[in-house]
Design an enzyme around this catalytic site. Structure first.
Site, PDB file in Angstrom:
ATOM      1  N   LYS A  59       0.841  -1.203   0.000  1.00 56.53           N
ATOM      2  CA  LYS A  59       0.000   0.000   0.000  1.00 56.53           C
ATOM      3  C   LYS A  59       0.872   1.247   0.000  1.00 56.53           C
ATOM      4  CE  LYS A  59      -2.006   2.576   3.211  1.00 56.53           C
ATOM      5  NZ  LYS A  59      -2.110   3.869   2.514  1.00 56.53           N
ATOM      6  N   GLU A 115       9.418  16.152  15.629  1.00 57.94           N
ATOM      7  CA  GLU A 115       9.660  16.126  14.185  1.00 57.94           C
ATOM      8  C   GLU A 115       8.665  17.064  13.493  1.00 57.94           C
ATOM      9  OE1 GLU A 115       8.484  12.656  11.882  1.00 57.94           O
ATOM     10  OE2 GLU A 115      10.388  12.726  10.808  1.00 57.94           O
ATOM     11  N   CYS A 172      13.086  12.048   5.737  1.00 56.42           N
ATOM     12  CA  CYS A 172      13.315  11.625   7.128  1.00 56.42           C
ATOM     13  C   CYS A 172      14.761  11.849   7.543  1.00 56.42           C
ATOM     14  CB  CYS A 172      12.940  10.161   7.294  1.00 56.42           C
ATOM     15  SG  CYS A 172      13.741   9.112   6.075  1.00 56.42           S
TER      16      CYS A 172
HETATM   17  P1  NDP Z   1       2.268   7.882   8.241  1.00 57.72           P
HETATM   18  O1  NDP Z   1       2.757   7.091   9.386  1.00 57.72           O
HETATM   19  O2  NDP Z   1       1.091   8.747   8.434  1.00 57.72           O
HETATM   20  O3  NDP Z   1       1.908   6.929   7.012  1.00 57.72           O
HETATM   21  C1  NDP Z   1       2.812   6.028   6.420  1.00 57.72           C
HETATM   22  C2  NDP Z   1       2.028   4.946   5.713  1.00 57.72           C
HETATM   23  O4  NDP Z   1       1.300   4.192   6.674  1.00 57.72           O
HETATM   24  C3  NDP Z   1       0.988   5.478   4.738  1.00 57.72           C
HETATM   25  O5  NDP Z   1       0.853   4.589   3.655  1.00 57.72           O
HETATM   26  C4  NDP Z   1      -0.251   5.480   5.597  1.00 57.72           C
HETATM   27  O6  NDP Z   1      -1.419   5.493   4.825  1.00 57.72           O
HETATM   28  C5  NDP Z   1      -0.064   4.196   6.363  1.00 57.72           C
HETATM   29  N1  NDP Z   1      -0.828   4.091   7.602  1.00 57.72           N
HETATM   30  C6  NDP Z   1      -1.346   5.080   8.382  1.00 57.72           C
HETATM   31  N2  NDP Z   1      -1.998   4.548   9.451  1.00 57.72           N
HETATM   32  C7  NDP Z   1      -1.867   3.198   9.354  1.00 57.72           C
HETATM   33  C8  NDP Z   1      -2.318   2.101  10.154  1.00 57.72           C
HETATM   34  N3  NDP Z   1      -3.045   2.282  11.266  1.00 57.72           N
HETATM   35  N4  NDP Z   1      -2.012   0.845   9.766  1.00 57.72           N
HETATM   36  C9  NDP Z   1      -1.286   0.637   8.649  1.00 57.72           C
HETATM   37  N5  NDP Z   1      -0.852   1.632   7.839  1.00 57.72           N
HETATM   38  C10 NDP Z   1      -1.129   2.894   8.192  1.00 57.72           C
HETATM   39  O7  NDP Z   1       3.528   8.691   7.713  1.00 57.72           O
HETATM   40  P2  NDP Z   1       3.542   9.789   6.585  1.00 57.72           P
HETATM   41  O8  NDP Z   1       2.999   9.214   5.314  1.00 57.72           O
HETATM   42  O9  NDP Z   1       2.940  11.034   7.143  1.00 57.72           O
HETATM   43  O10 NDP Z   1       5.110   9.961   6.357  1.00 57.72           O
HETATM   44  C11 NDP Z   1       5.878  10.837   7.075  1.00 57.72           C
HETATM   45  C12 NDP Z   1       6.633  10.112   8.173  1.00 57.72           C
HETATM   46  O11 NDP Z   1       7.429   9.080   7.611  1.00 57.72           O
HETATM   47  C13 NDP Z   1       7.604  11.021   8.894  1.00 57.72           C
HETATM   48  O12 NDP Z   1       7.530  10.784  10.277  1.00 57.72           O
HETATM   49  C14 NDP Z   1       8.959  10.582   8.366  1.00 57.72           C
HETATM   50  O13 NDP Z   1      10.008  10.837   9.242  1.00 57.72           O
HETATM   51  C15 NDP Z   1       8.739   9.122   8.164  1.00 57.72           C
HETATM   52  N6  NDP Z   1       9.708   8.592   7.222  1.00 57.72           N
HETATM   53  C16 NDP Z   1      10.686   7.741   7.679  1.00 57.72           C
HETATM   54  C17 NDP Z   1      11.673   7.267   6.822  1.00 57.72           C
HETATM   55  C18 NDP Z   1      12.712   6.320   7.297  1.00 57.72           C
HETATM   56  O14 NDP Z   1      13.357   5.698   6.457  1.00 57.72           O
HETATM   57  N7  NDP Z   1      12.941   6.159   8.581  1.00 57.72           N
HETATM   58  C19 NDP Z   1      11.707   7.685   5.416  1.00 57.72           C
HETATM   59  C20 NDP Z   1      10.627   8.560   5.045  1.00 57.72           C
HETATM   60  C21 NDP Z   1       9.670   8.993   5.923  1.00 57.72           C
HETATM   61  P3  NDP Z   1      -2.137   6.913   4.469  1.00 57.72           P
HETATM   62  O15 NDP Z   1      -1.104   7.817   3.941  1.00 57.72           O
HETATM   63  O16 NDP Z   1      -3.106   6.519   3.473  1.00 57.72           O
HETATM   64  O17 NDP Z   1      -2.698   7.396   5.769  1.00 57.72           O
END
Ligand code: NDP
Length: 480
Positions: free
Chosen positions: A173, A383, A282
């Site tokens: 997803k 963050e 990130c």
């Molecule tokens: P989210 O945690 O909101 O979402 C990440 C993914 O998880 C999306 O596909 C989201 O879907 C999905 N998701 C949300 N809730 C659930 C759930 N309950 N169960 C399963 N899947 C779920 O993060 P963001 O998309 O806002 O991304 C930003 C964050 O990602 C920042 O904190 C950043 O630091 C981190 N990040 C970390 C990296 C790393 O390598 N450590 C690299 C890049 C980013 P949907 O979007 O549809 O809600």
């Protein structure tokens, strides 16, 4: 334009025929809809993956590698179309999508196409017992991959490529906020001849579609990149089912600048490490610590360099900083700026939203520099994930090391110095999964990638990813 799920090698509508609006961040318009997938869609993806598993896991490494190289080649051939889709969906400058996101998506497939042919396991001879142990590394089965919106195709493929290279089948997803390039990947998979069901892409909300993947009892491992709170929730759901978990989460990365560094290179790179991709990486350095003896000079030069960055439409070639990904995200970032005084800082550059000609409703924000006095302030602890950095001076190595580590996150750190002994001392003591010295975001895909503390558990990258996506089994053979 309505996009569809990609299940069992076919584009299909969501079972519920329910849809979610997709926004163009550069002008705030709704330009399409995406499936609002529910449990049944995930179940269909799972069934397709399960059916494909036996055959795919027995497909020769040469054949897997050939198909994955073909996917890489097709991504490269379709780079202009994919980059334009990414820029429109995410708001990032087109030149960034062209030079970073899409080439890296191709590289992810090519890298793991090669890596799987070199992946080997260990053997242990039990000397004196006439026995040999060897480790089989078997694919897990059906695995789930969930990725965020900041580097959409880049991070989506970073998970999928090692998963399928290792012989697993996948239900994946992408973020609901940036689904477009994952959707376009479907036709590439078909054209490359990836067998039906090996990779199933289900679009929808995290809390429904993502949750259904994580909670599915047949999906035995989850690779997740996203926010720390979401990661904690996923861990809670997955733990009672004893799923294998790789969690790549948030960061609040320090950039530590000593006065003995190569100043010009440091300045140029620090502008990039602060504001690349609108600060929505990130790995961006969001807390900048500068040795007191050159703090004032740095402050003046940094402001001057940042003031040259142009905020604009992603498709304008002169744009350095595009639109933030969504209105709620813009509002979240803006709240930190508007409350800077209360949160322990003073805005010394930027801070305002930007109205871009012909894109007045887009989500644009000036690159913003906030001066803070104390690392314990909210601005240095939480963050923000936007074009916002804090700067503050430090007096000595021990002080800056303590401040760098005094945070709940531990993803990456950047260190600027020409002192080798100091490089070793600080690199060893800093609590982070990745340390860059005199550079930033120089990535070698063979290296372990991941964070410590609230930045996640597990490592991906290189053989670490192939280890994650396989289950080791020891076989002990006794002989006379
Ligand atoms: P989210 O945690 O909101 O979402 C990440 C993914 O998880 C999306 O596909 C989201 O879907 C999905 N998701 C949300 N809730 C659930 C759930 N309950 N169960 C399963 N899947 C779920 O993060 P963001 O998309 O806002 O991304 C930003 C964050 O990602 C920042 O904190 C950043 O630091 C981190 N990040 C970390 C990296 C790393 O390598 N450590 C690299 C890049 C980013 P949907 O979007 O549809 O809600």
């Amino acid at each position: 334009m309505n996009i569809k799920n990609y299940i069992n090698g076919e584009y299909v509508n969501p079972v519920s025929d329910s849809w979610i609006d997709n926004y163009n961040p550069s002008n705030g318009e709704i330009y399409g809809q995406i499936p609002n997938s529910i449990n049944e869609d995930v179940e269909n993806g799972y069934k397709a993956a399960k059916n494909a598993f036996l055959s795919w896991s027995e497909t020769s490494l040469d054949e897997r590698s050939k198909i994955m190289s073909k996917i890489a080649q097709l991504i490269t051939e379709k780079l202009p179309e994919l980059a334009a889709a990414e820029a429109k969906d995410n708001g990032k400058p087109l030149h960034v999508a062209k030079s970073i996101d899409i080439p890296r998506a191709a590289a992810n497939f090519q890298f793991f196409a090669n890596a799987i042919t070199q992946f080997a396991s260990e053997a242990h001879e039990s000397v004196g017992h006439n026995a040999i142990n060897f480790t089989l590394r078997q694919p897990i089965g059906v695995v789930g991959c969930i990725s965020p919106w900041n580097l959409p195709l880049y991070l989506f493929t970073w998970k999928i490529a090692p998963a399928i290279a290792a012989g697993n089948c996948v239900v994946a997803k992408p973020s609901e906020i940036t689904p477009m390039t994952a959707y376009l990947l479907g036709e590439i998979l078909t054209e490359a001849g990836l067998p039906k069901g090996v990779l199933n892409i289900v679009h929808g909300l995290g809390t429904t579609t993502g949750q259904a993947i994580v909670a599915h009892p047949g999906i035995k491992a989850i690779s997740f990149t996203g926010g720390t709170q979401t990661g904690a929730h996923i861990a809670k759901v997955a733990a009672p089912m004893f799923k294998k978990l790789s969690l790549e989460l948030g960061g609040k990365n320090p950039a530590i600048i000593f006065a003995d560094c190569d100043y010009d290179e440091m300045l140029q790179t620090t502008v990039r490490s602060s504001f690349a991709n609108q600060g929505q990486i990130c790995l961006c350095g969001s807390r900048i610590f500068v040795e007191a003896s050159m703090y004032q000079k740095f402050k003046i030069d940094f402001i001057a360099a940042v003031s040259k960055l142009k905020v604009g439409n992603p498709f304008d070639t002169s744009t350095d900083i595009g639109a933030l990904v969504s209105r709620p995200h813009l509002e979240k970032v803006k709240k930190y700026i508007d409350n800077a005084a209360q949160y322990g800082g003073k805005v010394i550059f930027g801070g305002a939203t930007v109205s871009v000609d012909n894109s007045e409703d887009g989500y644009y924000l000036e690159p913003t520099i906030i001066e803070v006095q104390d690392n314990s302030c909210t601005l240095n602890q939480e963050e923000i994930f936007g074009p916002v950095v804090t700067i503050m001076p430090f007096n000595d190595e021990n002080e800056v090391l303590a401040m760098a580590n005094d945070v709940s996150y531990g993803l990456s750190a950047t260190l600027w110095t020409n002192d080798l002994k100091r490089t070793m001392r600080v690199s060893k003591q800093i609590q982070a999964g990745i340390v860059w010295v005199n550079t930033w975001l120089l990535r070698d895909l063979r290296t372990p990638f991941g964070g410590v503390k609230n930045s996640g558990v597990g490592r991906e990258g290189g053989f670490e990813a192939l280890r994650f996506f396989t289950e080791p089994k020891n076989i002990c053979i006794k002989y006379n």
